[in-house]
Write an enzyme that holds these catalytic residues in place. Structure first.
Site, PDB file in Angstrom:
ATOM      1  N   HIS A 101       0.794  -1.169   0.224  1.00  0.00           N
ATOM      2  CA  HIS A 101      -0.032   0.087  -0.073  1.00  0.00           C
ATOM      3  C   HIS A 101       0.674   1.236  -0.048  1.00  0.00           C
ATOM      4  O   HIS A 101       2.134   1.115   0.481  1.00  0.00           O
ATOM      5  CB  HIS A 101      -0.727  -0.123   1.295  1.00  0.00           C
ATOM      6  CG  HIS A 101      -0.233  -0.062   2.535  1.00  0.00           C
ATOM      7  ND1 HIS A 101       0.385  -1.101   3.220  1.00  0.00           N
ATOM      8  CD2 HIS A 101       0.057   0.939   3.401  1.00  0.00           C
ATOM      9  CE1 HIS A 101       0.870  -0.792   4.311  1.00  0.00           C
ATOM     10  NE2 HIS A 101       0.750   0.553   4.456  1.00  0.00           N
TER      11      HIS A 101
ATOM     12  N   CYS B 112       1.700   4.095  11.401  1.00  0.00           N
ATOM     13  CA  CYS B 112       2.502   3.547  10.554  1.00  0.00           C
ATOM     14  C   CYS B 112       2.871   4.864   9.657  1.00  0.00           C
ATOM     15  O   CYS B 112       1.956   5.786   9.644  1.00  0.00           O
ATOM     16  CB  CYS B 112       2.210   2.424   9.979  1.00  0.00           C
ATOM     17  SG  CYS B 112       0.858   2.636   8.644  1.00  0.00           S
TER      18      CYS B 112
END
Length: 670
Positions: free
Chosen positions: A65, A186
């Protein structure tokens, strides 16, 4: 979620053998659906995110991603691999692969839906349904939430804070449950952030532990209620970027790990938090940054035992915020030189003298705007190093220390020291116990006031002059470099630029070069030239190698090679990352050798550069431009030749076993 995935974006028989090939196969579906505008650019962004940390998860899941300017709408593509693909998970290959694409400026609603999918992937019944599906349309509907799939638990609320555990586990007042507050984050803030949160909540529910999670991700950042934090028995940070507003958690037992540990080992983290609480341990600092890591760290969640990792994080924080000032200011200055010549730097202020139809006036305007931007380099560097250490209260003393570094001529080195001093002073002040009535004004008044005074004293009276002397000595050394000394420095800089291609070593070399442009000298201009030349070599070398020996590379790599010509010419070293990620043992040493050759030749030729970026597009601003281009060409040839040689030797030894497949290299005979 109906716009995020359709049947056309589902591949139930994904034939790719590698994660790069899988990402390309799914990305091609996105491009065909007009969700991705530049396939190669998007794949480069995916590869760069993958290089930061593998995206494989236990349970056979891969979730490559990224955020990308080449994505025009938040999109999911799903592939199911019969053979499994290695995404770096500890338990083996992944058979369920989700490619998640988010625009650089995606809205919170869409990102919340993406994060909801990340949470559902923690539900084994949901993943079982994905493995059993036979119809792409039905699988797409299942992912969109239109088909019923049992849930592992209550869906967390939108907005950044996950709910606590099962109310039935709360017990009575006499038998209150153990309470944990956690923060997950993240770098992208799309998937791992929310999967770690869901894993921690589910593990806590199974253990009878109340877990409340603050997700500092793309879909919002809602602070945990202060009362919830106050009532917690322990804290877990599962993060790969700095936790925001860390002081809220001070005094609590802390487990500090990377975000993947929160996804893969939540029960272990909860058990460690309980042990620390039972032992009466508390974080060593008021911000809770003395936490203990459990096993490996997956990112910035390292403890004090890994001081070097934390120091690198602090320095990279400063450099990352400094780079936009470098790019904007440096290119404006370079453009002014192209229009008005180098003498334009001595022009009178355009505030007093500006003629609309005069080219020199426009050149002077660009030069003075760029110089103003460059004037912020050292303060921004210092301010955000301090911010990385101690959050917002450290910004003011950091900026003040950086400004003083300029005042005492301590330069780039002074900015580094000022940032570290400011962060350390703020952390020390925060450790001092204060009355509850003063806590509200501490971060906005007391801490900036005291820390700025202390840092100012240290920079003016104690360390500023010695650092200035060191900076002057370094400048004199650079100016006096000649012969073998200059070549050796060029080799070192070339190796650093090409080792991690956009990583910490690359950024250190680049920051060293850019720091010299703030007060340019002949030596610093040579360093800037060598750094940019070496940084262009990796993508150019891979582009050349895929052109002259296409049979050694996969179809994916050949397509990436075409894009690498432009990326290399533009000084975007990251263009070689997909090649290095696929074959690091052959690609990285090869491009390092080429970068060393280019850096050495650039220094030996005496090439200079006044622009911090631009690649071949700033050749008119380069001293000795033909020799400079020769140095780049030589390094590119060396790197490309080594790559071809090493890959050819591998293919010969292996008997070209991958011949004949569409996405595999064609056999190369001896």
């Amino acid at each position: 979620m109906s716009e995020l995935i359709t049947a056309d974006l589902v591949d139930l028989d994904l034939a790719a053998a590698t994660k790069d090939a899988a990402a390309r196969s799914l990305a091609e579906r996105m491009a065909a659906a007009h969700r991705v505008t530049d396939l190669d650019g998007f794949l480069a962004d995916v590869a760069a995110r993958e290089a930061q940390m593998p995206t494989g998860l236990d349970g056979g899941i891969g979730i490559p991603h990224c955020r990308s300017e080449h994505v025009n709408a938040p999109t999911l593509a799903f592939g199911r691999s019969p053979a499994g693909i290695d995404f770096g998970a500890a338990d083996g290959p992944a058979d369920l692969i989700f490619l998640i694409a988010a625009p650089a400026g995606a809205d919170d609603d869409h990102l919340t839906i993406l994060s909801g999918l990340a949470r559902r992937l923690m539900d084994p019944e949901f993943t079982a349904a994905l493995r059993a599906g036979t119809d792409p349309a039905a699988v797409a509907a299942l992912i969109r939430g239109e088909e019923p799939a049992p849930s592992a638990g209550q869906e967390p609320e939108q907005g950044g804070a996950e709910p606590a555990g099962d109310p039935e586990a709360a017990g009575t007042a006499e038998d209150a449950p153990f309470r944990i507050v956690a923060v997950t984050s993240c770098p992208t803030g799309i998937a791992h952030t929310y999967m770690a949160a869901e894993s921690l909540v589910a593990a806590g529910r199974a253990e009878g532990v109340e877990v409340a999670v603050e997700t500092q991700g793309s879909a919002g950042f809602t602070k945990l209620d202060p009362a919830v934090i106050a009532g917690a028995d322990a804290v877990i940070w599962a993060h790969d970027v700095e936790v925001r507003e860390k002081a809220r958690f001070r005094g609590k037992p802390l487990v500090d790990v990377g975000v993947k540990a929160g996804v893969n080992r939540p029960a272990e983290l909860i058990a460690e938090a309980r042990r620390k609480a039972e032992r009466g341990e508390a974080a060593t600092g008021p911000e809770g940054d003395g936490g203990e890591d459990v096993g490996e760290t997956d990112g910035s969640g390292a403890d004090h035992a890994h001081f070097g990792v934390r120091l690198r994080t602090y320095l990279m924080s400063g450099v990352s915020y400094m780079v936009p000032f470098v790019a904007a200011g440096g290119l404006l200055i370079a453009l002014s030189f192209a229009i008005g010549g180098y003498g334009i730097a001595d022009a009178a202020s355009v505030a007093d003298h500006f003629v609309w139809g005069e080219a020199d006036s426009w050149a002077a305007l660009l030069n003075q705007i760029g110089s103003a931007a460059f004037g912020f380099l050292v303060p921004v560097l210092a301010g955000y190093i301090a911010y990385g250490m101690a959050d917002r209260p450290a910004l003011v003393p950091g900026f003040v220390g950086g400004a003083i570094a300029l005042t005492v001529n301590a330069g780039f080195l002074g900015g580094l020291v000022a940032g570290l001093l400011a962060g350390a002073v703020v952390m020390a002040v925060q450790r001092v116990p204060v009355h509850a009535t003063l806590r509200g004004i501490m971060p906005v008044l007391v801490i900036p006031l005291i820390a700025s005074a202390v840092v100012g004293f240290l920079m003016f009276i104690v360390v500023g002059k010695p650092i200035a002397s060191l900076q002057n000595a370094l400048t004199d050394w650079l100016n006096g470099l000649s012969g073998s000394n200059a070549v050796i420095l060029g080799i070192v800089l070339g190796l650093m630029m090409c080792f991690d291609m956009g990583g910490p070593l690359n950024k250190v070399a680049y920051a060293f070069a850019v720091g010299g442009l703030a007060d340019p000298t002949p030596g610093s201009l040579k360093v800037m030239a060598a750094v940019m030349a070496a940084g262009m070599v990796p993508p150019l070398a891979m582009a050349l190698a895929t052109t002259v020996r296409a049979r050694l590379f996969t179809k994916t790599e050949r397509e990436n090679g075409r894009a690498a010509w432009v990326l290399g010419a533009s000084f975007i070293t990251e263009g070689a990352i997909p090649f290095a990620a696929a074959d690091p043992l052959r690609v990285i040493p090869s491009v390092m050798a080429g970068g060393a050759v280019t850096g050495a030749l650039s220094m030996a030729f005496g090439a200079t550069l006044r622009a911090p970026h631009g690649g071949v597009f700033v050749v008119p601003l380069i001293g000795e431009p033909f020799l400079y281009l020769l140095a780049i060409a030589a390094g590119t040839l060396v790197a490309a030749g080594l790559v071809v040689l090493l890959k050819g030797a591998r293919r010969t030894a292996s008997g070209a076993e991958a011949a004949g497949t569409d996405d595999a290299p064609v056999a190369v005979s001896a």
